[in-house]
Design an enzyme around this catalytic site. Sequence first.
Site, PDB file in Angstrom:
ATOM      1  N   LYS A 283       1.080   4.178   6.953  1.00 58.12           N
ATOM      2  CA  LYS A 283       0.566   5.104   5.931  1.00 58.12           C
ATOM      3  C   LYS A 283       1.239   6.468   6.106  1.00 58.12           C
ATOM      4  O   LYS A 283       1.936   6.716   7.088  1.00 58.12           O
ATOM      5  CB  LYS A 283      -0.948   5.291   6.065  1.00 58.12           C
ATOM      6  CG  LYS A 283      -1.778   4.010   6.091  1.00 58.12           C
ATOM      7  CD  LYS A 283      -1.891   3.350   4.739  1.00 58.12           C
ATOM      8  CE  LYS A 283      -2.749   2.087   4.818  1.00 58.12           C
ATOM      9  NZ  LYS A 283      -2.731   1.330   3.549  1.00 58.12           N
TER      10      LYS A 283
ATOM     11  N   SER B  85       0.807  -1.225   0.000  1.00 60.88           N
ATOM     12  CA  SER B  85       0.000   0.000   0.000  1.00 60.88           C
ATOM     13  C   SER B  85       0.840   1.275   0.000  1.00 60.88           C
ATOM     14  O   SER B  85       0.341   2.348  -0.322  1.00 60.88           O
ATOM     15  CB  SER B  85      -0.948   0.015   1.204  1.00 60.88           C
ATOM     16  OG  SER B  85      -0.227   0.172   2.409  1.00 60.88           O
TER      17      SER B  85
END
Length: 289
Positions: A131, A68
Amino acid sequence: MKKLTSTTTTLWDNKLFINNLKNFMQTNTESNNNKTTAQEWKSFILVVVIALMIRILIIESFVVPTGSMKATILENDRIFGTKYSYGYSNYSLSFFDFIHLFKGRIFARTPERGDIIIFRPPHEMNTRYIKRLIGLPGDKVQLIDDVIYINDEKIERVESGIYVSEEGRKYLKFKETLPNGKTYFSYKLAPVLGIMFNDKYGNTDAFYVPEGEYFFLGDNRDQSNDSRIDLGFVPFENFIAKAQFIWFSTKITWWDSDIGVINLILKLKPWAESIRFNRIFRNLYSIED
C-alpha cells in the site's frame, strides 16, 4: 648368465617403474578430482549464501496478486523491494519472520509519506500487503468526499482523465500531491450509466495515528482493503521493504501446481503472449500521464 640376469632385472625394474608411475598418476588424478569436487561445492555454497544474504538484507522480489494499487501496480506485477530502506525487523528478514531474533527495528530509517511499502498486516500476519503510506505517527487523517485531509489540511487533488483497465473497466484518474511534495495518481471507479459506485469509504471518521504506527491507502480507492477498513494502523515493526520498481509483469500467471504438467506446457504460449513489456523496469515513483 650374469648378462641375462642383468637384462631380466632391468626389464623388471622398468615394469615396476612404469606401474609405480601409473599408480602415482592415478592417485594424483583422483586427488585432483576430489579437490575439484570440493572446490565446486565450496563455490556453489558460497553463491547460495551470497544470494540468500542479498535477499535477506538488500533486495527481494515480490509478486502482487491483487488490484488494490491499480493502476500504479497491476495484478501479477513482479516488484523489487529494498530491504534496507527502513532498517531491519523480524518481519523484514526472510526465513526468520517468526523466530523473533530481536525486538523493534535495527538501523531504522524514517519512512516518508507517499512511500509504497510491503508489510505484514496486523490482522493477517501470514500474508503480505502492499500500500501507499499516507499518515505518520501523530497525524490526523480523514477522507471527505474522496479527498484526503492530513492534520485538517486538504491535499492537492486534480482530475487527470480516464484510465481503462485491461478488463475494460473505467476509472477516474486523479493526481494527488502530499504535504512533502510527493505526487502520484489515485483511481476511482467511473460512473456506469451515470450511476456512481457506492462510495462508503470516500467519507470517513477522523483517524488519529498512534505512536509507532502508520496509516495506509491503496491507490485504487474503491477496491482496497486499507487503513480505512480492516487493515487499521500498521506498526513500524511490520514493514518488510520499500517497493522500488517493476522488473517483470504478465496478464496471467503460468505456474499452478494443481493443473498438471501437460496443462502447464499448453499454458506457456498464452502466458508468454501476456507479458506486459511496457511495464518492465518501470519506476514506481515516476509520474506518467
